[in-house]
Motif scaffolding. Structure first.
Motif, PDB file in Angstrom:
ATOM      1  N   ARG A 142       0.830  -1.222  -0.072  1.00  0.00           N
ATOM      2  CA  ARG A 142       0.043   0.202  -0.087  1.00  0.00           C
ATOM      3  C   ARG A 142       0.784   1.276  -0.114  1.00  0.00           C
ATOM      4  O   ARG A 142       2.166   1.189  -0.025  1.00  0.00           O
ATOM      5  N   ASP A 143       0.165   2.340  -0.083  1.00  0.00           N
ATOM      6  CA  ASP A 143       0.975   3.672  -0.169  1.00  0.00           C
ATOM      7  C   ASP A 143       2.065   3.659   1.214  1.00  0.00           C
ATOM      8  O   ASP A 143       1.534   3.194   2.225  1.00  0.00           O
ATOM      9  N   VAL A 144       3.253   4.070   0.913  1.00  0.00           N
ATOM     10  CA  VAL A 144       4.209   4.133   1.800  1.00  0.00           C
ATOM     11  C   VAL A 144       3.883   5.074   3.022  1.00  0.00           C
ATOM     12  O   VAL A 144       4.024   4.710   4.102  1.00  0.00           O
ATOM     13  N   THR A 171      10.518   2.551  15.322  1.00  0.00           N
ATOM     14  CA  THR A 171      10.810   3.639  14.634  1.00  0.00           C
ATOM     15  C   THR A 171      12.225   3.493  13.778  1.00  0.00           C
ATOM     16  O   THR A 171      12.386   4.213  12.656  1.00  0.00           O
ATOM     17  N   ASP A 172      12.826   2.589  14.302  1.00  0.00           N
ATOM     18  CA  ASP A 172      14.312   2.209  13.362  1.00  0.00           C
ATOM     19  C   ASP A 172      13.699   1.809  12.035  1.00  0.00           C
ATOM     20  O   ASP A 172      14.121   1.796  10.971  1.00  0.00           O
ATOM     21  N   PHE A 173      12.549   0.849  12.255  1.00  0.00           N
ATOM     22  CA  PHE A 173      12.353  -0.116  10.940  1.00  0.00           C
ATOM     23  C   PHE A 173      11.487   0.988   9.995  1.00  0.00           C
ATOM     24  O   PHE A 173      11.776   1.073   8.869  1.00  0.00           O
ATOM     25  N   VAL A 174      10.798   2.098  10.666  1.00  0.00           N
ATOM     26  CA  VAL A 174      10.164   2.928   9.739  1.00  0.00           C
ATOM     27  C   VAL A 174      11.425   3.808   8.911  1.00  0.00           C
ATOM     28  O   VAL A 174      11.252   3.976   7.760  1.00  0.00           O
ATOM     29  N   GLY A 175      12.387   3.696   9.565  1.00  0.00           N
ATOM     30  CA  GLY A 175      13.689   4.677   8.921  1.00  0.00           C
ATOM     31  C   GLY A 175      14.124   3.777   7.642  1.00  0.00           C
ATOM     32  O   GLY A 175      14.449   4.389   6.911  1.00  0.00           O
ATOM     33  N   HIS A 176      14.181   2.519   7.883  1.00  0.00           N
ATOM     34  CA  HIS A 176      14.489   1.722   6.981  1.00  0.00           C
ATOM     35  C   HIS A 176      13.675   1.771   5.702  1.00  0.00           C
ATOM     36  O   HIS A 176      14.068   2.026   4.437  1.00  0.00           O
ATOM     37  N   ILE A 177      12.369   1.922   5.913  1.00  0.00           N
ATOM     38  CA  ILE A 177      11.175   2.067   4.702  1.00  0.00           C
ATOM     39  C   ILE A 177      11.642   3.495   4.272  1.00  0.00           C
ATOM     40  O   ILE A 177      11.639   3.656   3.010  1.00  0.00           O
ATOM     41  N   ASP A 178      11.557   4.466   4.841  1.00  0.00           N
ATOM     42  CA  ASP A 178      11.863   5.963   4.466  1.00  0.00           C
ATOM     43  C   ASP A 178      12.911   6.242   3.895  1.00  0.00           C
ATOM     44  O   ASP A 178      12.964   6.928   2.727  1.00  0.00           O
ATOM     45  N   LEU A 238       2.138  -5.597   7.678  1.00  0.00           N
ATOM     46  CA  LEU A 238       1.503  -4.194   7.876  1.00  0.00           C
ATOM     47  C   LEU A 238       1.931  -3.435   6.607  1.00  0.00           C
ATOM     48  O   LEU A 238       1.628  -2.226   6.736  1.00  0.00           O
ATOM     49  N   LEU A 239       2.791  -3.849   5.780  1.00  0.00           N
ATOM     50  CA  LEU A 239       3.303  -2.874   4.770  1.00  0.00           C
ATOM     51  C   LEU A 239       2.128  -3.251   3.500  1.00  0.00           C
ATOM     52  O   LEU A 239       2.169  -2.348   2.594  1.00  0.00           O
ATOM     53  N   LEU A 240       1.280  -4.124   3.581  1.00  0.00           N
ATOM     54  CA  LEU A 240       0.231  -4.643   2.374  1.00  0.00           C
ATOM     55  C   LEU A 240      -0.979  -4.036   2.700  1.00  0.00           C
ATOM     56  O   LEU A 240      -1.568  -3.879   3.805  1.00  0.00           O
ATOM     57  N   HIS A 241      -1.709  -4.160   1.569  1.00  0.00           N
ATOM     58  CA  HIS A 241      -3.312  -3.621   1.720  1.00  0.00           C
ATOM     59  C   HIS A 241      -3.948  -4.999   2.345  1.00  0.00           C
ATOM     60  O   HIS A 241      -3.641  -6.084   2.154  1.00  0.00           O
ATOM     61  N   ARG A 242      -4.842  -4.735   3.509  1.00  0.00           N
ATOM     62  CA  ARG A 242      -5.773  -5.567   3.956  1.00  0.00           C
ATOM     63  C   ARG A 242      -6.847  -5.499   3.084  1.00  0.00           C
ATOM     64  O   ARG A 242      -7.568  -4.344   3.109  1.00  0.00           O
ATOM     65  N   VAL A 243      -7.378  -6.662   2.396  1.00  0.00           N
ATOM     66  CA  VAL A 243      -8.660  -6.471   1.498  1.00  0.00           C
ATOM     67  C   VAL A 243      -9.806  -7.517   2.138  1.00  0.00           C
ATOM     68  O   VAL A 243      -9.372  -8.603   2.501  1.00  0.00           O
ATOM     69  N   THR A 244     -11.080  -7.098   2.079  1.00  0.00           N
ATOM     70  CA  THR A 244     -11.947  -7.589   2.614  1.00  0.00           C
ATOM     71  C   THR A 244     -13.179  -7.778   1.387  1.00  0.00           C
ATOM     72  O   THR A 244     -13.413  -7.000   1.004  1.00  0.00           O
ATOM     73  N   LEU A 245     -13.307  -9.007   0.825  1.00  0.00           N
ATOM     74  CA  LEU A 245     -14.066  -9.198  -0.241  1.00  0.00           C
ATOM     75  C   LEU A 245     -15.313  -9.815   0.083  1.00  0.00           C
ATOM     76  O   LEU A 245     -15.769 -10.512   1.265  1.00  0.00           O
ATOM     77  N   TRP A 297       8.206  -3.944  -5.828  1.00  0.00           N
ATOM     78  CA  TRP A 297       8.416  -3.291  -4.610  1.00  0.00           C
ATOM     79  C   TRP A 297       7.608  -1.924  -4.627  1.00  0.00           C
ATOM     80  O   TRP A 297       8.022  -1.022  -3.632  1.00  0.00           O
ATOM     81  N   GLU A 298       6.934  -1.441  -5.554  1.00  0.00           N
ATOM     82  CA  GLU A 298       6.197  -0.346  -5.622  1.00  0.00           C
ATOM     83  C   GLU A 298       4.760  -0.280  -5.076  1.00  0.00           C
ATOM     84  O   GLU A 298       4.172  -1.479  -5.091  1.00  0.00           O
ATOM     85  N   PRO A 299       4.231   0.624  -4.569  1.00  0.00           N
ATOM     86  CA  PRO A 299       2.943   0.606  -3.917  1.00  0.00           C
ATOM     87  C   PRO A 299       1.708   0.418  -5.387  1.00  0.00           C
ATOM     88  O   PRO A 299       2.140   0.998  -6.349  1.00  0.00           O
TER      89      PRO A 299
END
Length: 392
Positions: A142-144, A171-178, A238-245, A297-299
Motif C-alpha cells: 500500500r501507499d508508503v 521507529t528504526d524499521f520506519v527509517g529503513h522504509i523511509d 503491515l506493509l500490505l493492503h488488507r482486503v475484505t471481499l 516493490w512499488e505501491p
C-alpha cells in the motif's frame, strides 16, 4: 463430453475442518480441508467418476487426458477454505520461472526438494472470488506514507505502554522504509535478529488493545501472530493492503504481488504451476534474495478484479493473462450463452444448473463437478442454482 470428476480436499494445516464439506454437501473428514483441486495437475489430479455410478477412482484426469491424446489443462480450479493465514508469497513471471527452473535444474536440486523454488517453467497468476462474506487477504504494497503512519502509531502505543525499546525498534524499521525503500526494509525484517524486538512490540500493542492504533490493523497483527508468533512476516504484513471481499468479488494476483490469504472461503483459478517464492509466515524455505528479485516493490492499488455480466445470470472474470477465465453462474436464464473456447471444469454450488454443449448436456447438483471437453463449447446455461465454470 461431460466427464464426472471428484477429488479429496488437501489437508493443509491452515484449512477449515467444515467449510468445504458444508459448501458441497459432503461428510467432513475430521481433518483440515484446505483446498479441493479440480483439474489435471499431477500433484493432485481429479479422479474420474463412473458416469452411471460412484467413483471407482481407477483413473485420474491427467491419465485420462494423456490416453485420449488431449493436452493437460492449463489451469487449476480450487475451492479454498482458510481458517488461519497462509504464508506470505509471490509468484514469478514466465521469464523468471524459466530462468529459475533452468538454474535449479543445472544445480542438481531435485524437483521435489524442500528448498527447490521453481518446479516448472510457468508463471502462476491467480484469481480468487469470495463465496462467503468477509474473505480476508493481504495483497500488494500500500501507499508508503500510510504504512509509515500505521507503524508510527504502534511505536507511540508501545512507548505509552512502557516498551521504549520496542518503540525505538519500530521507529528504526520506519527509517529503513523511509530512507531505503520497501525492498530493503523487507530484507532487514527477514535477515536481522534485531527485528524481533519490533515484531514483539507490534504484537504486544495489538494484544493490549487499540491505544490509538487502528483496530483493523491491530486485528491483522493478532491474526498473524496467533498463527505464527513473532515471525517477521507479522511486521511485513503491515506493509500490505488488507482486503475484505464480499461474495462475488474477486482479487487478481499477478506476478510480483506479495500476498497472503487470511481467512474465508473462495473459488480460486490459476495457471497449473507450483512456483511459489515465500516471504514469511511459514516454516517452509524462504529465499530472501529470490524474493527480492521476484516481488514488485512499488505501491499498487488494491487489485480488485471486476466481473462482467455476459448473459443473464452469467458473470465472467477475464484476468489480464492468457490461460484461464472464471464464470460465476447464478440462476442463469434459459439459453444464456457462455461464449468460451474450452476445455473447462464446472462445479455445482447449489441445486441445479444445466449446461448444454454441442454434443451433450449435464445438470449439476451441489458438490458435483465435470470436465468439459473443448468440442462441447460454446455452452448454454440454465437453472435455478449456482455453479462456477473455469475455462482455458
Amino acid at each position: 463430453m461431460f466427464l464426472p470428476i471428484d477429488n479429496v480436499p488437501r489437508d493443509y494445516a491452515w484449512g477449515s475442518r467444515t467449510a468445504i464439506s458444508t459448501l458441497l454437501g459432503l461428510s467432513p473428514s475430521g481433518a483440515p480441508e484446505a483446498e479441493l483441486w479440480l483439474g489435471s495437475h499431477p500433484a493432485c489430479p481429479s479422479r474420474v467418476r463412473d458416469i452411471d455410478g460412484p467413483s471407482t477412482h481407477a483413473q485420474t484426469l491427467d491419465t485420462y487426458l494423456a490416453q485420449t491424446g488431449t493436452p493437460p489443462l492449463s489451469f487449476l480450479l480450487k475451492v479454498l477454505a482458510a481458517d488461519t493465514p497462509l504464508s506470505l508469497q509471490v509468484h514469478p513471471t514466465t521469464a523468471q520461472a524459466q530462468a529459475g527452473f533452468a538454474r535449479e535444474t543445472q544445480a542438481g536440486i531435485a524437483v521435489d526438494a524442500p528448498h527447490r523454488i521453481y518446479r516448472d517453467e510457468s508463471a502462476k497468476p491467480e484469481l480468487i472470488m469470495a463465496l462467503d462474506d468477509g474473505f480476508e487477504a493481504l495483497s500488494g504494497f500500500r501507499d508508503v506514507a500510510k504504512t509509515i503512519t500505521v507503524l508510527r502509531s504502534f511505536a507511540v502505543a508501545a512507548e505509552a505502554s512502557g516498551d521504549p525499546t520496542g518503540a525505538a525498534a519500530l521507529t528504526d524499521f520506519v527509517g529503513h522504509i523511509d530512507r531505503d525503500g520497501l525492498a530493503h526494509a523487507v530484507r532487514f525484517a527477514l535477515t536481522s535478529p534485531d527485528v524481533q524486538v519490533a515484531v514483539s512490540a507490534v504484537v504486544g500493542v495489538a494484544r493490549r488493545g487499540p491505544q490509538g492504533v487502528d483496530s483493523r490493523e491491530a486485528e491483522t497483527v493478532r491474526w498473524l501472530s496467533d498463527a505464527f508468533g513473532t515471525d517477521p512476516g507479522v511486521l511485513i504484513g503491515l506493509l500490505l493492503h488488507r482486503v475484505t471481499l464480499k461474495p462475488g468479488e474477486a482479487l487478481f494476483l499477478g506476478a510480483g504481488n506479495l500476498h497472503s490469504y487470511l481467512r474465508g472461503v473462495g473459488i480460486e483459478i490459476m495457471s497449473a504451476s507450483d512456483n511459489v517464492v515465500r516471504g514469511g509466515l511459514t516454516t517452509k524455505y524462504v529465499d530472501v534474495d529470490e524474493l527480492l528479485c521476484v516481488a514488485r516493490w512499488e505501491p499498487v492499488a488494491v487489485p480488485l478484479w471486476p466481473g462482467v455480466t455476459e448473459a443473464p445470470g452469467v458473470v465472467a472474470f477475464h484476468p489480464p493473462v492468457d490461460g484461464f477465465t472464471l464464470y460465476a453462474l447464478a440462476q442463469p436464464g434459459e439459453g444464456s450463452v457462455i461464449d468460451a473456447q474450452g476445455p473447462g471444469i464446472a462445479l455445482g454450488l447449489t441445486t441445479a444448473v444445466t449446461l448444454r454443449g454441442a454434443h451433450g448436456r449435464v445438470t449439476l447438483d451441489r458438490g458435483e463437478a465435470v470436465y468439459i471437453s473443448k468440442d462441447e463449447f460454446p455452452l448454454m446455461a440454465s437453472g435455478t442454482g449456482r455453479a462456477v465454470l473455469a475455462t482455458g
